[in-house]
Scaffold this motif. Structure first.
Motif, PDB file in Angstrom:
ATOM      1  N   PRO A   2       7.493  -5.708   4.414  1.00  0.00           N
ATOM      2  CA  PRO A   2       7.131  -7.012   3.859  1.00  0.00           C
ATOM      3  C   PRO A   2       7.556  -8.218   4.693  1.00  0.00           C
ATOM      4  O   PRO A   2       7.226  -9.340   4.352  1.00  0.00           O
ATOM      5  CB  PRO A   2       7.840  -7.025   2.505  1.00  0.00           C
ATOM      6  N   THR A  67       4.346  -9.997   0.147  1.00  0.00           N
ATOM      7  CA  THR A  67       4.429  -8.959  -0.881  1.00  0.00           C
ATOM      8  C   THR A  67       3.830  -7.672  -0.316  1.00  0.00           C
ATOM      9  O   THR A  67       3.066  -7.703   0.639  1.00  0.00           O
ATOM     10  CB  THR A  67       3.664  -9.368  -2.147  1.00  0.00           C
ATOM     11  N   GLU A  68       4.174  -6.569  -0.904  1.00  0.00           N
ATOM     12  CA  GLU A  68       3.637  -5.282  -0.446  1.00  0.00           C
ATOM     13  C   GLU A  68       2.112  -5.271  -0.512  1.00  0.00           C
ATOM     14  O   GLU A  68       1.451  -4.731   0.349  1.00  0.00           O
ATOM     15  CB  GLU A  68       4.221  -4.141  -1.272  1.00  0.00           C
ATOM     16  N   ASP A  69       1.533  -5.888  -1.541  1.00  0.00           N
ATOM     17  CA  ASP A  69       0.073  -5.932  -1.676  1.00  0.00           C
ATOM     18  C   ASP A  69      -0.563  -6.683  -0.527  1.00  0.00           C
ATOM     19  O   ASP A  69      -1.550  -6.258   0.053  1.00  0.00           O
ATOM     20  CB  ASP A  69      -0.334  -6.589  -3.006  1.00  0.00           C
ATOM     21  N   GLY A  73       0.326  -2.528   1.764  1.00  0.00           N
ATOM     22  CA  GLY A  73       1.070  -1.330   1.405  1.00  0.00           C
ATOM     23  C   GLY A  73       1.117  -1.190  -0.034  1.00  0.00           C
ATOM     24  O   GLY A  73       1.560  -0.493  -0.759  1.00  0.00           O
TER      25      GLY A  73
END
Length: 73
Positions: A2, A67-69, A73
């Motif tokens: 991230p 963010t991971e999104d 990921g």
């Protein structure tokens, strides 16, 4: 991961090559490539400070949290 690294953006803004930045910061071009490509596991504050000094920027200009999104990921 991230944490996104935007060294390429600052290099373009400063019209500076990776080799020149590495030399002025005092690290190898290979280590700079690892950092700028987001493959580094850590960065020393001294290295971050040297990057900011040479590129005349703030740490937040070089590193940002995603963010991971957003990171895929």
């Amino acid at each position: 991961m991230p944490i996104a690294v935007d060294i390429d953006v600052m290099l373009a803004k400063r019209k500076m090559s990776v080799g020149e930045l590495a030399e002025r910061v005092g690290i190898t071009p290979a280590n700079l490539a690892v950092l700028k490509n987001g493959r580094a596991k850590a960065v020393r504050f001294a290295t971050l400070a040297a990057l900011c000094d040479v590129l005349e920027c703030q740490p937040g200009d070089l590193l940002r949290w995603e963010t991971e999104d957003a990171a895929g990921g």
